[in-house]
Write a protein that holds these residues in place. Structure first.
Motif, mmCIF file in Angstrom:
data_model
loop_
_atom_site.group_PDB
_atom_site.id
_atom_site.type_symbol
_atom_site.label_atom_id
_atom_site.label_comp_id
_atom_site.label_asym_id
_atom_site.label_seq_id
_atom_site.Cartn_x
_atom_site.Cartn_y
_atom_site.Cartn_z
ATOM 1 N N THR A 2 44.056 21.508 6.928
ATOM 2 C CA THR A 2 42.843 20.754 6.627
ATOM 3 C C THR A 2 43.156 19.275 6.437
ATOM 4 O O THR A 2 44.057 18.939 5.663
ATOM 5 N N PHE A 45 36.417 18.485 12.505
ATOM 6 C CA PHE A 45 36.349 18.667 11.047
ATOM 7 C C PHE A 45 35.799 17.416 10.366
ATOM 8 O O PHE A 45 34.864 17.476 9.556
ATOM 9 N N TYR A 49 36.542 26.540 9.245
ATOM 10 C CA TYR A 49 37.798 25.895 8.851
ATOM 11 C C TYR A 49 38.466 26.513 7.611
ATOM 12 O O TYR A 49 39.545 26.071 7.214
#
Ligand SMILES: [Zn+2]
Length: 319
Positions: free
Chosen positions: A191, A241, A274
């Motif tokens: 991430t 993202f 995610y």
């Protein structure tokens, strides 16, 4: 939402290290989503890109380097100012520590607070933290925009291609080998941390990286990307993202909703796609808080302190 232990204080599982060759001049030290280190081997010297978090941890990088070359490690390059990237620098005893002037300015402005904050958030990443020298890691060479280092005949371009993960983001490009070291501008199966980010700039900066047409790429976290297809996936995953998180937060801010509500909405929107990336739960509170600020007109990220970290976490995660 379930309440979670602060940041990554409960993450204690050791990761397995890989040391991979990308070209005759480039290696990647990676560890299943923990912070990566890049290595450039020139004709006469070695450059290390991001140091690991402590000198003791950096010794393992040095051990791997010594398995492939006995050339002196003359240069350390800091892709940005975060403690987990810079505090191992002293182990290499480099002639120079190189960083962008913007990174230098961030170390002056918030280096002390960042050091305390990062160590508190993620103790496992600072193994043998007592080996970190007192004070901060100071660059000895700074540049703006671009500098080229010649390691003998090997051209090493050190570039600022725009803001994203931080104001000072720097990448290293080997034009002969088409290998790019991106720092935390690109992550893979990990991430993106965006607590100090510029959300509106980040996607364009990724396009600027893509325009180099890298054949291989070492991201800030995650496996070394060894094919153009993997490179594309890394760039595209990071862009998606960052863009989706900012879009979700912007919508909430425009509707006048408070940070807590916006956080819950953004978390629910992003988790299905995610949630399996490493440090997703760790990053989301910091990322959404920064996105909320930026969408509310705060151009520059506010300084995180150990106290602000805990207050924010308590407000969003109920602990
Ligand atoms: Zn970082």
């Amino acid at each position: 939402m379930m309440s979670k232990t602060f940041a990554s204080q409960a993450d204690l599982e050791e990761k397995r290290v890989s040391f991979e060759k990308l070209s005759d001049h480039a290696y990647a030290y990676t560890a299943e989503g923990d912070p990566n280190t890049g290595i450039v081997i020139g004709d006469d010297a070695v450059m290390v890109i991001d140091t690991q978090a402590t000198p003791v941890m950096a010794q393992d990088v040095i051990r791997r380097i010594r398995e492939v070359t006995d050339k002196p490690i003359k240069y350390v390059l800091l892709s940005h100012y975060h403690a987990v990237r810079v505090l191992g620098a002293s182990a290499y005893e480099p002639e120079h520590i190189i960083a962008s002037q913007d990174t230098f300015d961030l170390i002056v402005e918030r280096g002390e607070q960042d050091k305390a904050s990062e160590i508190g958030r993620f103790p496992r990443l600072f193994r043998n933290v007592e080996s970190v020298p007192a004070g901060l890691t100071w660059p000895t060479l700074t540049f703006t925009g671009k500098m080229t280092l010649w390691l003998g005949k090997l051209e090493v371009q050190i570039l600022q291609l725009g803001r994203g993960h931080t104001k000072g983001d720097t990448v290293v490009w080997l034009p002969q080998d088409r290998v790019l070291f991106s720092g935390d501008l690109v992550e893979f199966d990990a991430t993106p941390y965006a607590g100090d980010a510029y959300f509106q700039d980040w996607p364009q900066t990724l396009e600027n990286l893509a325009a180099l047409k890298p054949a291989k790429l070492v991201p800030g976290r995650g496996a070394a990307l060894q094919t153009p297809e993997q490179v594309r996936a890394g760039l595209e995953g990071t862009r998606a993202f960052v863009s989706e998180l900012y879009a979700a937060v912007k919508t909430g801010v425009a509707a006048g909703r408070d940070l807590n509500t916006v956080y819950r909405e953004a978390y629910a929107a992003l988790e299905p796609k995610y949630g399996q990336w490493v440090i997703f739960a760790h990053c989301m509170p910091f990322d959404v808080t920064r996105a909320f600020d930026e969408a509310s007109g705060h151009t520059h990220p506010r300084i995180w302190t150990a106290e602000r970290d805990v207050e924010m976490w308590r407000a969003l995660e109920g602990q």
